[in-house]
Write a protein that holds these residues in place. Sequence first.
Motif, PDB file in Angstrom:
ATOM      1  N   UNK A 190       1.437  -4.432 -12.093  1.00  0.00           N
ATOM      2  CA  UNK A 190       0.217  -5.133 -12.470  1.00  0.00           C
ATOM      3  C   UNK A 190      -0.969  -4.512 -11.747  1.00  0.00           C
ATOM      4  N   UNK A 191      -2.124  -4.545 -12.361  1.00  0.00           N
ATOM      5  CA  UNK A 191      -3.301  -3.883 -11.817  1.00  0.00           C
ATOM      6  C   UNK A 191      -3.685  -4.485 -10.470  1.00  0.00           C
ATOM      7  N   UNK A 192      -3.910  -3.620  -9.498  1.00  0.00           N
ATOM      8  CA  UNK A 192      -4.119  -4.063  -8.117  1.00  0.00           C
ATOM      9  C   UNK A 192      -5.136  -3.170  -7.420  1.00  0.00           C
ATOM     10  N   UNK A 193      -6.015  -3.799  -6.628  1.00  0.00           N
ATOM     11  CA  UNK A 193      -6.902  -3.068  -5.735  1.00  0.00           C
ATOM     12  C   UNK A 193      -6.498  -3.401  -4.298  1.00  0.00           C
ATOM     13  N   UNK A 194      -6.473  -2.381  -3.439  1.00  0.00           N
ATOM     14  CA  UNK A 194      -6.016  -2.570  -2.064  1.00  0.00           C
ATOM     15  C   UNK A 194      -7.120  -2.172  -1.096  1.00  0.00           C
ATOM     16  N   UNK A 195      -7.415  -3.053  -0.145  1.00  0.00           N
ATOM     17  CA  UNK A 195      -8.469  -2.810   0.841  1.00  0.00           C
ATOM     18  C   UNK A 195      -7.889  -2.878   2.249  1.00  0.00           C
ATOM     19  N   UNK A 196      -8.201  -1.886   3.072  1.00  0.00           N
ATOM     20  CA  UNK A 196      -7.794  -1.954   4.475  1.00  0.00           C
ATOM     21  C   UNK A 196      -8.666  -2.986   5.184  1.00  0.00           C
ATOM     22  N   UNK A 197      -8.030  -3.840   5.965  1.00  0.00           N
ATOM     23  CA  UNK A 197      -8.753  -4.919   6.635  1.00  0.00           C
ATOM     24  C   UNK A 197      -9.292  -4.457   7.985  1.00  0.00           C
ATOM     25  N   UNK A 198     -10.545  -4.793   8.289  1.00  0.00           N
ATOM     26  CA  UNK A 198     -11.084  -4.475   9.622  1.00  0.00           C
ATOM     27  C   UNK A 198     -10.379  -5.311  10.678  1.00  0.00           C
ATOM     28  N   UNK A 199     -10.323  -4.793  11.885  1.00  0.00           N
ATOM     29  CA  UNK A 199      -9.642  -5.482  12.971  1.00  0.00           C
ATOM     30  C   UNK A 199     -10.224  -6.867  13.212  1.00  0.00           C
ATOM     31  N   UNK A 228       0.828  -1.210   0.000  1.00  0.00           N
ATOM     32  CA  UNK A 228       0.000   0.000   0.000  1.00  0.00           C
ATOM     33  C   UNK A 228       0.861   1.258   0.000  1.00  0.00           C
ATOM     34  N   UNK A 229       2.164   1.123   0.323  1.00  0.00           N
ATOM     35  CA  UNK A 229       3.078   2.259   0.326  1.00  0.00           C
ATOM     36  C   UNK A 229       3.710   2.470  -1.049  1.00  0.00           C
ATOM     37  N   UNK A 230       4.182   1.380  -1.676  1.00  0.00           N
ATOM     38  CA  UNK A 230       4.911   1.556  -2.934  1.00  0.00           C
ATOM     39  C   UNK A 230       4.019   1.521  -4.170  1.00  0.00           C
ATOM     40  N   UNK A 231       2.887   0.811  -4.111  1.00  0.00           N
ATOM     41  CA  UNK A 231       2.089   0.639  -5.327  1.00  0.00           C
ATOM     42  C   UNK A 231       1.600   1.951  -5.947  1.00  0.00           C
ATOM     43  N   UNK A 232       1.094   2.919  -5.166  1.00  0.00           N
ATOM     44  CA  UNK A 232       0.626   4.161  -5.797  1.00  0.00           C
ATOM     45  C   UNK A 232       1.690   4.858  -6.641  1.00  0.00           C
ATOM     46  N   UNK A 233       2.962   4.759  -6.240  1.00  0.00           N
ATOM     47  CA  UNK A 233       4.029   5.421  -6.986  1.00  0.00           C
ATOM     48  C   UNK A 233       4.465   4.631  -8.225  1.00  0.00           C
ATOM     49  N   UNK A 234       4.203   3.325  -8.215  1.00  0.00           N
ATOM     50  CA  UNK A 234       4.645   2.479  -9.323  1.00  0.00           C
ATOM     51  C   UNK A 234       3.460   1.868 -10.088  1.00  0.00           C
TER      52      UNK A 234
END
Length: 334
Positions: free
Chosen positions: A23-32, A12-18
Amino acid sequence: MKEEDVNRCQIQEWYPRFKLVSTRTFIHELPESFVQYLLDDSGPFLLPVSISNEDAFPNRIHNPEEEEDYQVSEGSGDEAEPLSPPSFPELELKIKESIETLGGAIFPKLNWSAPKDSAWISTSGTLRCTTFSEIALLLRSSDSLIHDLCHAYDSCSDKTMSMPPNFFLALRKWYPSFQPEMEFRCFVRGQKLVGISQREVTTFYPVLCEKKNDLEVLIEEFFNGIVRLKFESNDYTFDVYVTQDERVKVLDFNPWGAFTLPLLFTWEELEQKPREGDDLDFRIVESRCAVQPGLKTAVPYDYLDVSAGSGWDQFLRNAGEELQRQTKSPEAGA
């Protein structure tokens, strides 16, 4: 290694810059609640209830010893209420939408790691997932993800925490035409590319011998033109994939040393690489005799009987003797 170096390697840190060269990616924050589900090993392994009726294995309990009596309270003798499988409807809906947008199939990973050690449990023997339940099955069955959940900072000289404040699930588009021989791990020391290794070291690919020089040029240009300018750590590794039309895609970043595999190198070798000069070392498996050992089985290595006299013990002995014979043969020295 510092905590900031480990943190930069989270997807989630490096993907937005690269994003444009990955490759196409969706990132979801996980609930506790879902993170605690992944960490919980106190009872039977229950898959989440799917609100879309897309269970990987409906009502499956992954604990044979408790399968028949898991509903009885320990030591009570009385029947207890049946355990209710967990449910994460909001997360499931988000994941379902992402999978559909990505073409119907993805492979999952957490902040740093993918559950490669649990691929054996899937119906395809891969990390390919089409439903939330399949993702949950892979994540919950993986031992390697314990690193992300509990031990990501163990090798940091300035360690102040054992886990990150937030966990994320990355859904990466599944490409059926993916060629494992075109994936490489790159080693950066002092912001200088010092080594490249074939990523899949258990197989000899003749095509790599033919394309080695061209691949080295492509990857080095990609590093100097893009990666070195955007990634801030001095020492790290990154994985790339070279497409059929010779485009380089960044797949992942990993810290230097610690839990990162050096593949065809050793960390001692890499540490001795000079930070100056033009001595990039590109290593591939150059013959069948140089293949790294690996058991490609349908079950985890821990489940195999490799004790003295077992079938696998004899197999490994025979394989070792055959490797020595081939190495000493005149053809091997040709």
